[in-house]
Design an enzyme around this catalytic site. Structure first.
Site, short mmCIF file in Angstrom:
data_model
loop_
_atom_site.label_atom_id
_atom_site.label_comp_id
_atom_site.label_asym_id
_atom_site.label_seq_id
_atom_site.Cartn_x
_atom_site.Cartn_y
_atom_site.Cartn_z
N ASP A 37 2.13 -1.14 -12.24
CA ASP A 37 1.15 -0.60 -11.30
C ASP A 37 -0.22 -0.62 -11.98
OD1 ASP A 37 1.49 1.30 -8.55
OD2 ASP A 37 -0.40 1.50 -9.62
N ASP A 75 -2.43 -4.94 -13.60
CA ASP A 75 -3.14 -5.25 -12.36
C ASP A 75 -2.61 -6.57 -11.83
OD1 ASP A 75 -5.02 -5.94 -10.39
OD2 ASP A 75 -6.72 -5.20 -11.55
N VAL A 76 -2.17 -6.61 -10.58
CA VAL A 76 -1.61 -7.85 -10.04
C VAL A 76 -2.65 -8.97 -9.95
CG1 VAL A 76 0.25 -6.72 -8.76
CG2 VAL A 76 -1.98 -7.09 -7.63
N ASN A 102 5.04 -5.89 -4.04
CA ASN A 102 4.79 -4.76 -3.14
C ASN A 102 3.37 -4.22 -3.22
OD1 ASN A 102 5.69 -2.04 -1.72
ND2 ASN A 102 4.75 -1.47 -3.67
N SER A 155 3.54 -7.09 6.38
CA SER A 155 3.17 -6.01 7.31
C SER A 155 3.30 -6.54 8.72
CB SER A 155 1.72 -5.59 7.03
OG SER A 155 1.22 -4.75 8.06
N TYR A 168 -7.30 -7.62 5.66
CA TYR A 168 -5.90 -7.21 5.53
C TYR A 168 -5.00 -8.16 6.32
CZ TYR A 168 -1.97 -3.88 5.29
OH TYR A 168 -0.75 -3.27 5.05
N LYS A 172 -2.08 -10.57 4.71
CA LYS A 172 -0.68 -10.39 5.08
C LYS A 172 -0.11 -11.61 5.82
CE LYS A 172 0.12 -6.27 3.38
NZ LYS A 172 1.04 -6.12 2.23
N THR A 203 2.95 6.81 3.55
CA THR A 203 2.48 6.78 2.17
C THR A 203 1.00 7.12 2.16
OG1 THR A 203 1.77 4.47 2.14
CG2 THR A 203 4.12 4.90 1.71
#
Length: 278
Positions: A37, A75-76, A102, A155, A168, A172, A203
């Site tokens: 993460d 960090d991705v 994720n 999503s 976004y 996605k 969340t």
């Protein structure tokens, strides 16, 4: 006996929320976990991000569920950091079987008002982050020669074009293209790739002041009572959102041999959202 006994899963965005739920659920089924993460803020994200303490809590919960864990801050957007975490985790556990991409963020602005930083942060985390997670793990899966399961968390926004979040939606949708490409290219290695498409999930990504205000405009300090009905109206099933573990159950199935011939699918876990608007 768990359905993932002896398997090792790499999970991004594992500090809290869905990522934590995935880590714990897979550990309950016998998997060991490599959890990463960012544990740091991103300037364009309008809510508090996960912390090092959050990731440590995930590690504790995985151990309580019976799994071993290697938890590292990464960090991705930084493929080298992901590769280092994969190397450390596979050195500890001896193998890799499952990849769960994720990590995700949310922000909102009208298309004509969206800043370049907001757009690029989103694309770099949601889309390039998934690409980086796969680039950091797929060579190991191929080298092992035992197959594997790649699960990309997309999503309902990967199948619809919601207003005020074009960045976004783009990211996605792109995740689906990545998944389908991997499903075709990696099938000869018996490596499967699938995507999961949650609707609103309980969340921090939706439980924050910015999104509450977006769904209850004009109300100062809105509460669940002020905006929950709006969320519920979007779904076929009369619930405002699903819980992280509902997504994790799907992750566990796609990670297991129960889905050994399932690849290239887009799996909604959405309380009927997509069916309602088909």
């Amino acid at each position: 006996m768990g359905k993932l006994d002896g398997k090792v899963a790499f999970i991004t965005g594992a500090g809290r929320g869905q990522g934590r739920a995935h880590a714990v659920r897979l550990a309950e089924e016998g998997a060991d976990i490599i959890a990463v993460d960012i544990c740091a803020p991103i300037a364009s994200v309008p809510y508090e991000m996960s912390s090092a303490d959050d990731l440590a809590e995930t590690a504790k919960l995985v151990e309580n569920a019976g799994g071993r864990v290697v938890a590292r801050q990464a960090d991705v957007r930084d493929r080298a950091a992901l590769e280092a975490a994969v190397q450390e985790g596979t050195s500890e556990f001896g193998r890799l079987d499952i990849v769960v991409s994720n990590a995700g963020i949310w922000s909102s602005a009208a298309f004509t008002e969206m800043s370049d930083d907001m757009y690029h942060d989103m694309i770099n985390v949601q889309l390039h982050g998934s690409y980086n997670a796969c680039r950091a793990t797929v060579p190991r899966l191929i080298e092992q020669g035992d197959g594997g399961s790649i699960i990309l968390i997309s999503s309902t926004a990967g199948m619809r074009g919601f207003p005020n979040q074009v960045h976004y939606n783009v990211a996605k949708h792109g995740v689906i293209g990545l998944m389908r490409s991997l499903a075709n290219e990696l099938a000869p290695h018996f490596i499967r790739a699938n995507s999961i498409h949650p609707s609103s999930t309980n969340t921090k990504m939706i439980q924050n002041e910015a999104i509450h205000s977006a769904f209850a405009p004009g109300i100062e300090n809105p509460t669940v009572e002020d905006f929950g009905d709006t969320f519920t109206a979007m779904n076929l099933l009369p619930v405002p959102w699903v819980e992280p573990v509902d997504i994790s159950h799907a992750v566990a199935w796609l990670a297991s041999d129960e889905s050994r011939y399932v690849t290239g699918i887009t799996l909604p876990v959405d309380a009927g959202f997509l069916a309602k608007y088909t």
